[in-house]
Motif scaffolding. Structure first.
Motif, mmCIF file in Angstrom:
data_model
loop_
_atom_site.group_PDB
_atom_site.id
_atom_site.type_symbol
_atom_site.label_atom_id
_atom_site.label_comp_id
_atom_site.label_asym_id
_atom_site.label_seq_id
_atom_site.Cartn_x
_atom_site.Cartn_y
_atom_site.Cartn_z
ATOM 1 N N HIS A 1 11.926 11.807 -3.012
ATOM 2 C CA HIS A 1 11.732 10.482 -3.599
ATOM 3 C C HIS A 1 13.088 9.828 -3.815
ATOM 4 C CE1 HIS A 1 10.050 7.259 -6.026
ATOM 5 N NE2 HIS A 1 8.831 7.738 -5.824
ATOM 6 N N SER A 2 13.136 8.536 -3.590
ATOM 7 C CA SER A 2 14.381 7.799 -3.811
ATOM 8 C C SER A 2 14.591 7.536 -5.294
ATOM 9 C CB SER A 2 14.359 6.470 -3.046
ATOM 10 O OG SER A 2 13.538 5.541 -3.725
ATOM 11 N N CYS B 1 0.841 -1.203 0.000
ATOM 12 C CA CYS B 1 0.000 0.000 0.000
ATOM 13 C C CYS B 1 0.872 1.247 0.000
ATOM 14 C CB CYS B 1 -0.914 0.014 1.218
ATOM 15 S SG CYS B 1 -2.272 -1.166 1.115
ATOM 16 N N PRO B 2 0.549 2.239 -0.856
ATOM 17 C CA PRO B 2 1.375 3.452 -0.935
ATOM 18 C C PRO B 2 1.135 4.385 0.239
ATOM 19 C CG PRO B 2 -0.510 3.636 -2.394
ATOM 20 C CD PRO B 2 -0.566 2.245 -1.821
ATOM 21 N N LEU B 3 2.121 5.226 0.488
ATOM 22 C CA LEU B 3 2.013 6.246 1.518
ATOM 23 C C LEU B 3 1.198 7.424 1.002
ATOM 24 C CD1 LEU B 3 3.020 7.304 4.322
ATOM 25 C CD2 LEU B 3 4.927 8.351 3.086
ATOM 26 N N ASP B 4 0.239 7.871 1.774
ATOM 27 C CA ASP B 4 -0.542 9.062 1.433
ATOM 28 C C ASP B 4 0.246 10.275 1.931
ATOM 29 O OD1 ASP B 4 -2.348 11.099 1.029
ATOM 30 O OD2 ASP B 4 -4.078 9.964 1.760
ATOM 31 N N ILE C 1 9.787 14.113 4.079
ATOM 32 C CA ILE C 1 9.049 12.863 3.881
ATOM 33 C C ILE C 1 9.561 12.234 2.589
ATOM 34 C CG2 ILE C 1 6.790 11.811 3.496
ATOM 35 C CD1 ILE C 1 5.514 14.093 5.020
ATOM 36 N N VAL C 2 9.958 10.970 2.678
ATOM 37 C CA VAL C 2 10.564 10.287 1.534
ATOM 38 C C VAL C 2 9.703 9.103 1.111
ATOM 39 C CG1 VAL C 2 12.641 9.198 0.631
ATOM 40 C CG2 VAL C 2 12.833 10.925 2.423
ATOM 41 N N GLU C 3 9.490 8.996 -0.187
ATOM 42 C CA GLU C 3 8.753 7.878 -0.748
ATOM 43 C C GLU C 3 9.727 6.871 -1.347
ATOM 44 O OE1 GLU C 3 4.953 7.099 -3.774
ATOM 45 O OE2 GLU C 3 5.895 9.071 -3.621
#
Length: 281
Positions: A81-82, A56-59, A162-164
């Motif tokens: 983002h990585s 599940c993705p991070l909101d 915040i990193v995705e």
């Protein structure tokens, strides 16, 4: 041998009463040579929840709004983002999750052109359980920020990020770009069959790309059914103060948050009843 109609179908296990004290699957009982249906269904549900936690993705928008409000931030957290473009690449190439992509690196460099020095950079990373980050980040950071504010030291905090699609080591690069003496990486841990919402905390002193894992301190299992956020914040704060004093982290930095000792110049300063046996005469 024929089944006795008068005997129960499900045979209870005498160890089942211990389930009140642990999430471990013990004393499940049996139905013939198999698990009772209810226990099997509970196991399948836990397995599905663990899979959902990974995929599940991070909101980010919801989390950013929640953190901004909970921490009373003047500016919203920076979204990064990585190098992993999507979840499939993230799971197949762990090394991609340890570095920022070019766009995020440029964005971070532009946001920190002042070259101000910070005591701590906080990096929130989805990791292997976005659920853990979504549910526990705001409550933990609220407690930690209150602890830092009440301390005599004037802690200078870098802009929150915040990193995705990130791994733990991505905090090293972010901390270095933010000119932070220490970095806290809050990341969703690999979900277990009873803990899909476990948050991990990683402290690194003097972050820079390429550091090994022995340079980090970890506090694990931060969640309502595990380590409470108040205790996690207390332990992290003590580690952070020790790291700042000794200018190091990792295996050389001992977590003394549970030591039953009094502060003093030496072990002899403490009464014998409270002296640590490791340093007692």
């Amino acid at each position: 041998m024929a089944h006795d109609p008068s005997s129960p179908i499900v045979v209870e296990n005498p160890w089942e009463r211990l389930n009140a004290f642990t999430d471990a699957r013990i004393g499940l009982g049996r139905a013939g040579v198999s698990l009772p249906t209810s226990k099997l269904l509970a196991f399948q549900l836990a397995h599905a929840q663990a899979q959902d936690a990974v995929h599940c993705p991070l909101d980010e928008e919801a989390l950013s709004s929640e953190l901004t409000q909970a921490l009373n931030l003047a500016e919203a957290p920076l979204h990064l983002h990585s190098h992993a473009q999507d979840r499939a690449m993230y799971l197949q190439r762990p090394d991609y999750g340890r570095r920022l992509n070019d766009e995020s690196r440029e964005h971070l460099q532009q946001a920190t052109e002042s070259q101000q020095r910070f005591d701590l950079a906080v990096v929130v990373v989805d990791g292997l359980s976005a659920l853990a980050v979504q549910q526990n980040s705001a409550s933990f950071l609220s407690t930690l920020y209150q602890t830092l504010d009440s301390d005599a030291t004037d802690w200078q905090l870098a802009p929150l990020t915040i990193v995705e699609q990130g791994r733990v080591a991505i905090g090293d690069e972010i901390g270095a770009l933010l000119n932070a003496d220490a970095v806290l990486v809050m990341i969703g841990e690999r979900p277990g069959l009873s803990s899909p919402d476990s948050l991990g905390l990683y402290l690194t002193w003097a972050p820079e790309p390429g550091l090994r894992d022995d340079r980090r301190n970890c506090i694990s299992n931060v969640r309502p059914a595990g380590l409470q956020v108040e205790e996690a914040a207390r332990r992290f704060f003590l580690l952070l103060k020790e790291a700042r004093q000794l200018k190091l982290s990792g295996v050389k930095l001992k977590d003394r948050s549970e030591d039953d000792v009094l502060e003093g110049d030496s072990a002899s300063d403490a009464p014998s009843s409270t002296r640590n046996f490791l340093v007692a005469d």
